[in-house]
Design a protein around this motif. Structure first.
Motif, PDB file in Angstrom:
ATOM      1  N   ARG A  23      -5.299   9.002  -2.044  1.00 23.40           N
ATOM      2  CA  ARG A  23      -5.949   8.329  -2.977  1.00 23.40           C
ATOM      3  C   ARG A  23      -5.090   8.214  -3.966  1.00 23.40           C
ATOM      4  O   ARG A  23      -4.824   8.979  -4.603  1.00 23.40           O
ATOM      5  N   GLN A  24      -5.024   6.770  -4.495  1.00 19.18           N
ATOM      6  CA  GLN A  24      -3.835   6.642  -5.573  1.00 19.18           C
ATOM      7  C   GLN A  24      -4.631   5.642  -6.584  1.00 19.18           C
ATOM      8  O   GLN A  24      -5.298   4.587  -6.103  1.00 19.18           O
ATOM      9  N   TYR A  25      -3.994   5.571  -7.636  1.00 19.07           N
ATOM     10  CA  TYR A  25      -4.508   4.756  -8.769  1.00 19.07           C
ATOM     11  C   TYR A  25      -3.906   3.561  -8.793  1.00 19.07           C
ATOM     12  O   TYR A  25      -2.438   3.422  -8.560  1.00 19.07           O
ATOM     13  N   LYS A  35      -9.155   3.962  -8.355  1.00 20.12           N
ATOM     14  CA  LYS A  35      -8.464   4.686  -7.280  1.00 20.12           C
ATOM     15  C   LYS A  35      -8.820   4.261  -5.980  1.00 20.12           C
ATOM     16  O   LYS A  35     -10.142   4.328  -5.779  1.00 20.12           O
ATOM     17  N   GLU A  83       2.265   7.107 -10.482  1.00 18.89           N
ATOM     18  CA  GLU A  83       1.164   6.941 -10.024  1.00 18.89           C
ATOM     19  C   GLU A  83       0.875   8.128  -8.721  1.00 18.89           C
ATOM     20  O   GLU A  83      -0.016   8.664  -8.660  1.00 18.89           O
TER      21      GLU A  83
END
Length: 208
Positions: free
Chosen positions: A65-67, A74, A147
């Motif tokens: 899960r990444q912005y 996200k 990030e």
């Protein structure tokens, strides 16, 4: 009629690059149309990417899960990264990304699918791999930044990801394409019929 994409290149009367960024650029081409008219087409020039649908022995997919700033969300994604070196072998790049983002290695690699992400405005080509027989990678973990420093990792059952895709809850294109392609492969000729990991990729030719 054969339903198959084919290579074709229309005449370009002029070309310029009004913007050059760190990894990508924007190009403006003056393209001759079939009726002889000339139109301007702006598009992002991209080095290409690889993505990895890593499946463990419990039928779970490794996701992160990444912005993502452009969409202000996200997103749950599968490991992926740029082809930083021209002509780089995409399998080697995929193995690197799996190691760097998840500290995992895989013994069995196959090509799930090849896609253009947004061919109307970008020339990015992505090769999505299926990786199986997972294990913890050796050595120190890769130092993350920006990030990726806020990234979360999880292993999620494949059928749960498919449900999320169809419910409009998961949007990352590589995750969507990878999960649905695996389901399609299983319901068709089977995973063993997938292309080998070193299969040719005309969109991004590479050396073995």
């Amino acid at each position: 009629m054969t339903i198959k994409d084919t290579a074709e290149e229309w005449e370009v009367r002029a070309s310029e690059t009004p913007f050059t960024g760190n990894k990508t650029s924007v190009r403006t081409d003056e393209v001759v149309m079939p009726d002889g008219s000339v139109v301007r087409r702006d598009y992002q020039v991209h080095p290409g990417s690889v993505a990895v649908l890593a499946l463990d022995d419990q039928d779970r997919v490794l996701v992160l899960r990444q912005y993502r700033h452009p969409v202000r969300q996200k997103l749950w994604e599968i490991p992926a990264g740029l082809l930083d070196v021209p002509g780089e072998n995409p399998l080697h790049a995929a193995q690197r990304e799996l190691y760097e983002e998840a500290h995992v290695k895989a013994e069995d690699w196959r090509v799930l699918t090849d896609v253009y992400t947004t061919p109307g405005g970008c020339d990015e080509a992505v090769r999505v791999f299926l990786a199986r027989d997972l294990s913890e990678a050796d050595g120190r973990r890769f130092e993350v930044e920006d990030e990726e420093a806020d990234m979360e990792l999880a292993r999620v059952p494949l059928d749960e990801l498919v449900r999320g895709v169809l419910a409009g809850e998961l949007h990352n294109n590589c995750l969507v394409v990878g999960a649905l392609s695996l389901v399609a492969a299983r319901s068709g000729d089977g995973v063993d019929a997938l292309r080998p990991a070193e299969a040719p990729w005309p969109a991004r030719p590479f050396e073995s």
